[in-house]
Design a protein around this motif. Sequence first.
Motif, short mmCIF file in Angstrom:
data_model
loop_
_atom_site.label_atom_id
_atom_site.label_comp_id
_atom_site.label_asym_id
_atom_site.label_seq_id
_atom_site.Cartn_x
_atom_site.Cartn_y
_atom_site.Cartn_z
N ILE A 110 -27.02 -26.33 68.69
CA ILE A 110 -26.08 -25.60 67.84
C ILE A 110 -26.70 -25.51 66.45
N ILE A 111 -26.96 -24.28 66.01
CA ILE A 111 -27.51 -24.08 64.67
C ILE A 111 -26.45 -23.38 63.84
N SER A 112 -26.07 -24.05 62.76
CA SER A 112 -25.02 -23.52 61.88
C SER A 112 -25.44 -23.76 60.43
N LYS A 130 -28.72 -28.38 62.34
CA LYS A 130 -28.97 -28.31 63.78
C LYS A 130 -28.40 -29.55 64.45
N GLU A 131 -27.71 -29.32 65.55
CA GLU A 131 -27.13 -30.43 66.32
C GLU A 131 -27.46 -30.19 67.79
N ILE A 142 -25.89 -20.63 69.50
CA ILE A 142 -25.86 -21.59 70.59
C ILE A 142 -27.03 -21.29 71.52
N THR A 143 -27.84 -22.28 71.82
CA THR A 143 -28.90 -22.14 72.81
C THR A 143 -28.69 -23.21 73.87
#
Length: 198
Positions: free
Chosen positions: A183-185, A189-190, A7-8
Amino acid sequence: MDTTCLITVTFGVPQSAQNELLKVRELLESQYVIKSRLADPHITIYQCKVLQNDIESVIEALQRIASEVGDIELVPTSVNIKNEYVGIKYQKSSSVERVHLKIVEALNKLRGDLVRSTYVEHRGLYSQTEQLYIDKYGYPYVMSEYSPHLALIALEDREDAEKVKIENISRFSFISPVLEVVIISNAGKEIKQLYFKK
């Protein structure tokens, strides 16, 4: 094993300011050898790993914070040079610091003991204070080490970075109306935008 994501949380940069900053980036790219292309201009507030299952709780916590805060004014103070990175340093005003503290406190509770592997693997590169913050908050650039800045470019030659001059930095002052959450999962990326109260 539970799936994690990165999370950024950043201050969103309005399109008009983004356009001006990207013009400066293009100018620098025409004058220097570039090491790597950076993301669109943004000012990171906090970054941490959380369990995928906690994403909804993260967004809810950030939405609560955004709903309590009015637009944030970000005022540039100087050119920011760190290693090969060139950007603009912003004032750590009381409103910026207050938002930073609220976000760190809220997300740190959800983070548990998760830490990005890069901070563990390269621990020796960080100061004692930064190491303490990695242990306590999962991120080295919090509290006294938090310095709002916007990275524009990474140059191949660190000595070139020291030579960079950016004229009239006051033109990069802006009002941020939004928290942007990246949000990178494993799913990709979202980006979510959480607007400050009006």
